[in-house]
Design a protein around this motif. Structure first.
Motif, mmCIF file in Angstrom:
data_model
loop_
_atom_site.group_PDB
_atom_site.id
_atom_site.type_symbol
_atom_site.label_atom_id
_atom_site.label_comp_id
_atom_site.label_asym_id
_atom_site.label_seq_id
_atom_site.Cartn_x
_atom_site.Cartn_y
_atom_site.Cartn_z
ATOM 1 N N ALA A 18 40.869 3.311 -60.260
ATOM 2 C CA ALA A 18 42.073 2.506 -60.518
ATOM 3 C C ALA A 18 41.833 1.040 -60.174
ATOM 4 O O ALA A 18 42.214 0.132 -60.931
ATOM 5 C CB ALA A 18 43.249 3.065 -59.726
ATOM 6 N N LEU A 19 41.192 0.795 -59.024
ATOM 7 C CA LEU A 19 40.897 -0.583 -58.626
ATOM 8 C C LEU A 19 39.916 -1.244 -59.607
ATOM 9 O O LEU A 19 40.040 -2.430 -59.919
ATOM 10 C CB LEU A 19 40.325 -0.613 -57.208
ATOM 11 C CG LEU A 19 41.306 -0.267 -56.081
ATOM 12 C CD1 LEU A 19 40.564 -0.207 -54.740
ATOM 13 C CD2 LEU A 19 42.423 -1.297 -56.019
ATOM 14 N N SER A 20 38.956 -0.463 -60.077
ATOM 15 C CA SER A 20 37.994 -1.003 -61.046
ATOM 16 C C SER A 20 38.693 -1.377 -62.353
ATOM 17 O O SER A 20 38.415 -2.432 -62.948
ATOM 18 C CB SER A 20 36.893 0.020 -61.323
ATOM 19 O OG SER A 20 36.188 0.329 -60.147
ATOM 20 N N ALA A 21 39.609 -0.501 -62.804
ATOM 21 C CA ALA A 21 40.354 -0.798 -64.032
ATOM 22 C C ALA A 21 41.220 -2.044 -63.853
ATOM 23 O O ALA A 21 41.317 -2.885 -64.755
ATOM 24 C CB ALA A 21 41.211 0.404 -64.415
ATOM 25 N N TYR A 22 41.846 -2.171 -62.681
ATOM 26 C CA TYR A 22 42.683 -3.349 -62.394
ATOM 27 C C TYR A 22 41.833 -4.623 -62.390
ATOM 28 O O TYR A 22 42.215 -5.645 -62.977
ATOM 29 C CB TYR A 22 43.379 -3.169 -61.043
ATOM 30 C CG TYR A 22 44.048 -4.425 -60.539
ATOM 31 C CD1 TYR A 22 45.263 -4.844 -61.080
ATOM 32 C CD2 TYR A 22 43.464 -5.194 -59.537
ATOM 33 C CE1 TYR A 22 45.878 -5.995 -60.628
ATOM 34 C CE2 TYR A 22 44.065 -6.343 -59.075
ATOM 35 C CZ TYR A 22 45.265 -6.754 -59.622
ATOM 36 O OH TYR A 22 45.869 -7.888 -59.165
ATOM 37 N N THR A 23 40.663 -4.569 -61.740
ATOM 38 C CA THR A 23 39.783 -5.741 -61.669
ATOM 39 C C THR A 23 39.308 -6.158 -63.054
ATOM 40 O O THR A 23 39.303 -7.345 -63.397
ATOM 41 C CB THR A 23 38.569 -5.438 -60.771
ATOM 42 O OG1 THR A 23 39.023 -5.003 -59.493
ATOM 43 C CG2 THR A 23 37.689 -6.667 -60.603
ATOM 44 N N LEU A 24 38.911 -5.176 -63.876
ATOM 45 C CA LEU A 24 38.466 -5.472 -65.233
ATOM 46 C C LEU A 24 39.585 -6.103 -66.052
ATOM 47 O O LEU A 24 39.362 -7.062 -66.809
ATOM 48 C CB LEU A 24 37.966 -4.199 -65.912
ATOM 49 C CG LEU A 24 37.491 -4.348 -67.355
ATOM 50 C CD1 LEU A 24 36.305 -5.289 -67.447
ATOM 51 C CD2 LEU A 24 37.119 -2.979 -67.934
ATOM 52 N N THR A 25 40.800 -5.602 -65.895
ATOM 53 C CA THR A 25 41.948 -6.145 -66.628
ATOM 54 C C THR A 25 42.215 -7.591 -66.242
ATOM 55 O O THR A 25 42.470 -8.453 -67.094
ATOM 56 C CB THR A 25 43.195 -5.292 -66.365
ATOM 57 O OG1 THR A 25 42.934 -3.933 -66.737
ATOM 58 C CG2 THR A 25 44.379 -5.807 -67.163
ATOM 59 N N VAL A 26 42.156 -7.869 -64.933
ATOM 60 C CA VAL A 26 42.387 -9.237 -64.454
ATOM 61 C C VAL A 26 41.352 -10.197 -65.030
ATOM 62 O O VAL A 26 41.684 -11.295 -65.498
ATOM 63 C CB VAL A 26 42.359 -9.271 -62.908
ATOM 64 C CG1 VAL A 26 42.341 -10.704 -62.407
ATOM 65 C CG2 VAL A 26 43.569 -8.541 -62.351
ATOM 66 N N TRP A 27 40.081 -9.770 -65.021
ATOM 67 C CA TRP A 27 39.024 -10.621 -65.569
ATOM 68 C C TRP A 27 39.231 -10.865 -67.059
ATOM 69 O O TRP A 27 39.040 -11.983 -67.551
ATOM 70 C CB TRP A 27 37.654 -9.997 -65.323
ATOM 71 C CG TRP A 27 37.071 -10.365 -63.992
ATOM 72 C CD1 TRP A 27 37.002 -9.600 -62.875
ATOM 73 C CD2 TRP A 27 36.493 -11.627 -63.639
ATOM 74 N NE1 TRP A 27 36.416 -10.287 -61.838
ATOM 75 C CE2 TRP A 27 36.077 -11.534 -62.290
ATOM 76 C CE3 TRP A 27 36.272 -12.810 -64.336
ATOM 77 C CZ2 TRP A 27 35.471 -12.593 -61.618
ATOM 78 C CZ3 TRP A 27 35.657 -13.870 -63.666
ATOM 79 C CH2 TRP A 27 35.269 -13.747 -62.327
ATOM 80 N N ILE A 34 39.013 -19.269 -68.371
ATOM 81 C CA ILE A 34 37.622 -19.564 -67.995
ATOM 82 C C ILE A 34 36.919 -20.336 -69.106
ATOM 83 O O ILE A 34 36.222 -21.329 -68.858
ATOM 84 C CB ILE A 34 36.873 -18.255 -67.667
ATOM 85 C CG1 ILE A 34 37.477 -17.592 -66.427
ATOM 86 C CG2 ILE A 34 35.393 -18.525 -67.447
ATOM 87 C CD1 ILE A 34 36.922 -16.214 -66.136
ATOM 88 N N VAL A 35 37.126 -19.883 -70.361
ATOM 89 C CA VAL A 35 36.521 -20.583 -71.498
ATOM 90 C C VAL A 35 37.055 -22.002 -71.597
ATOM 91 O O VAL A 35 36.297 -22.963 -71.822
ATOM 92 C CB VAL A 35 36.790 -19.806 -72.804
ATOM 93 C CG1 VAL A 35 36.342 -20.617 -74.019
ATOM 94 C CG2 VAL A 35 36.088 -18.452 -72.770
#
Length: 268
Positions: A18-27, A34-35
């Protein structure tokens, strides 16, 4: 910690997912910002502006970096060749020495002169680089012979091999892009630099072929290995030979068509 220590079936593993999915979504949501930041930095930073507007600076920086790497690596290979009394290391060292000599030769001109201003001098250096490419092709032929008939290769782990594949294709793409990009400057010195980069990229593809077959295939000294290395090596050698002959003939013809220059410029 949950993946390595507790395993994927523990309750903490699901929290980690769940934390990995949240981090990926934020990025992913931050990618436009960023661009935008990097585009703004590229357009407003004075050093980036100079880098984009000054092709001679880009060429000189590239030549300096490549010269340093080629010289150090060639010296290291010579030491290995002497220590192990290895023809293989001597041939690879000769290849990198030729690359270094051509880049130093061009750098002595590009750091002092603007592109296309001394056309006769640039064409002469362009032609000499063609002759050095012919000499380089001899070392490459020895390398291919040893790879095919003695099983010499560069074997790495699978992850490293994948990284080398990404690097080789990236270098090849940039080499082709720069050949197209620098044509507009009408500078034989710039063109010679791009051809040298393309040569290096093609040889990287050859070593990549050997690495991938050794790492993922049935290994060396197999019919597939020898046939693939033979065809790839022959194609790369023929391409380099063709580029060298093209550089020599094209520069000689253009030099003959140029009007006579001042003695001082010819001396330079």
């Amino acid at each position: 910690y949950s993946m390595v220590v507790l395993g994927t079936d523990s309750p903490l593993a699901y929290i980690s997912y769940a934390l990995s999915a949240y981090t990926l979504t934020v990025w992913c949501l931050q990618i436009p910002a960023i661009v935008k930041f990097f585009v703004k930095f590229r357009n407003n930073n004075k050093y980036m502006k100079r880098w984009r507007s000054d092709p001679r600076l880009r060429v000189n920086v590239s030549l300096y970096g490549s010269c340093l790497f080629n010289t150090v690596y060639a010296a290291f290979l010579v030491l290995l060749a002497i220590y192990y009394k290895s023809i293989w290391h001597f041939s690879v060292a000769g290849y990198y020495t030729c690359l270094s000599v051509m880049r130093v030769f061009l750098l002595r001109h590009t750091r002092r002169n603007k592109p296309g201003k001394k056309m006769r001098v640039e064409l002469s250096k362009y032609r000499i680089c063609g002759w050095i490419l012919l000499f380089l092709n001899l070392f490459l032929t020895v390398m291919v012979f040893l790879m095919v008939y003695q099983g010499k290769s560069f074997k790495h782990s699978e992850i490293v091999s994948i990284g080398l594949a990404f690097h080789s294709f990236t270098v090849l793409g940039f080499a082709i892009k720069n050949i197209i990009r620098y044509r507009k400057y009408n500078s034989p010195a710039f063109s010679a630099k791009c051809i040298i980069s393309l040569t290096s990229a093609c040889v990287s593809m050859l070593t990549l072929t050997s690495t991938l077959i050794s790492s993922f295939g049935d290994g060396r000294n197999t019919p597939f290995y020898t046939s693939m290395l033979g065809m790839m090596g022959g194609a790369v050698s023929l391409l380099i030979l063709s580029m060298a002959i093209y550089m020599i003939i094209r520069s000689s013809r253009r030099i003959k068509k140029l009007p006579s220059e001042q003695p001082q410029e010819i001396k330079q």
